[in-house]
Design a protein around this motif. Structure first.
Motif, PDB file in Angstrom:
ATOM      1  N   LEU A  36     -13.933  20.324 -39.755  1.00 31.10           N
ATOM      2  CA  LEU A  36     -13.308  20.148 -41.067  1.00 31.10           C
ATOM      3  C   LEU A  36     -11.801  20.356 -41.000  1.00 31.10           C
ATOM      4  O   LEU A  36     -11.032  19.626 -41.637  1.00 31.10           O
ATOM      5  CB  LEU A  36     -13.939  21.093 -42.091  1.00 31.10           C
ATOM      6  N   VAL A  37     -11.355  21.343 -40.248  1.00 32.51           N
ATOM      7  CA  VAL A  37      -9.926  21.596 -40.096  1.00 32.51           C
ATOM      8  C   VAL A  37      -9.248  20.397 -39.438  1.00 32.51           C
ATOM      9  O   VAL A  37      -8.198  19.927 -39.882  1.00 32.51           O
ATOM     10  CB  VAL A  37      -9.669  22.895 -39.296  1.00 32.51           C
ATOM     11  N   ALA A  38      -9.869  19.878 -38.375  1.00 36.27           N
ATOM     12  CA  ALA A  38      -9.289  18.731 -37.681  1.00 36.27           C
ATOM     13  C   ALA A  38      -9.246  17.496 -38.581  1.00 36.27           C
ATOM     14  O   ALA A  38      -8.250  16.763 -38.594  1.00 36.27           O
ATOM     15  CB  ALA A  38     -10.086  18.424 -36.416  1.00 36.27           C
ATOM     16  N   ASP A  41      -7.132  18.700 -42.220  1.00 37.27           N
ATOM     17  CA  ASP A  41      -5.813  19.293 -42.015  1.00 37.27           C
ATOM     18  C   ASP A  41      -5.352  20.133 -43.213  1.00 37.27           C
ATOM     19  O   ASP A  41      -4.293  19.868 -43.808  1.00 37.27           O
ATOM     20  CB  ASP A  41      -4.794  18.200 -41.703  1.00 37.27           C
ATOM     21  N   PRO A  42      -6.161  21.153 -43.601  1.00 36.78           N
ATOM     22  CA  PRO A  42      -5.755  21.995 -44.732  1.00 36.78           C
ATOM     23  C   PRO A  42      -4.611  22.910 -44.326  1.00 36.78           C
ATOM     24  O   PRO A  42      -4.314  23.074 -43.138  1.00 36.78           O
ATOM     25  CB  PRO A  42      -7.018  22.808 -45.021  1.00 36.78           C
ATOM     26  N   GLU A  47      -8.733  28.046 -47.461  1.00 35.26           N
ATOM     27  CA  GLU A  47      -8.930  27.058 -48.531  1.00 35.26           C
ATOM     28  C   GLU A  47     -10.229  26.296 -48.338  1.00 35.26           C
ATOM     29  O   GLU A  47     -10.941  26.020 -49.297  1.00 35.26           O
ATOM     30  CB  GLU A  47      -7.748  26.091 -48.591  1.00 35.26           C
ATOM     31  N   LEU A  48     -10.563  25.976 -47.092  1.00 33.42           N
ATOM     32  CA  LEU A  48     -11.829  25.297 -46.820  1.00 33.42           C
ATOM     33  C   LEU A  48     -13.020  26.173 -47.191  1.00 33.42           C
ATOM     34  O   LEU A  48     -13.999  25.697 -47.766  1.00 33.42           O
ATOM     35  CB  LEU A  48     -11.931  24.907 -45.343  1.00 33.42           C
TER      36      LEU A  48
END
Length: 108
Positions: A36-38, A41-42, A47-48
């Motif tokens: 999800l981060v990749a 890009d938060p 936040e995710l």
């Protein structure tokens, strides 16, 4: 348990968690978070996690799962919690159940 018990338990859990929440994650969770981060890009992973909790909460509210568990454990629903009173209290007990008074049942 009652609506008041639910309120007490929520307040207790809220103060227990405070501002920061530390969660141990397993390998699968870390991998999914990394994906999800990749992809998204938060600004930060917090936040995710916040979004995931909001999304999960909304999905169990929409499916009625939250009400099922609340009714089982506290004999109330999420709507009753939000309003601060049970449906019986909202209705004002306008239609009380008729007592089992069979004295006149077969009289004409």
């Amino acid at each position: 348990m009652t609506l008041e018990d639910l309120q007490d338990d929520i307040e207790s859990a809220h103060s227990e968690h405070g501002e920061r929440l530390t969660v141990d994650t397993d390998r699968q969770t870390r991998h999914e978070l990394a994906m999800l981060v990749a992809a998204l890009d938060p600004e930060d992973t917090d936040e995710l996690v916040r979004t995931a909790i909001h999304t999960y909460f909304q999905s169990i509210v929409d499916r009625g799962t939250l009400d099922f568990h609340l009714r089982s454990g506290y004999d109330c629903t999420y709507d009753e919690y939000l309003s601060g009173m049970t449906y019986d209290q909202m209705a004002g007990n306008q239609f009380p159940q008729q007592q089992d008074n069979d004295d006149r049942r077969y009289q004409f």
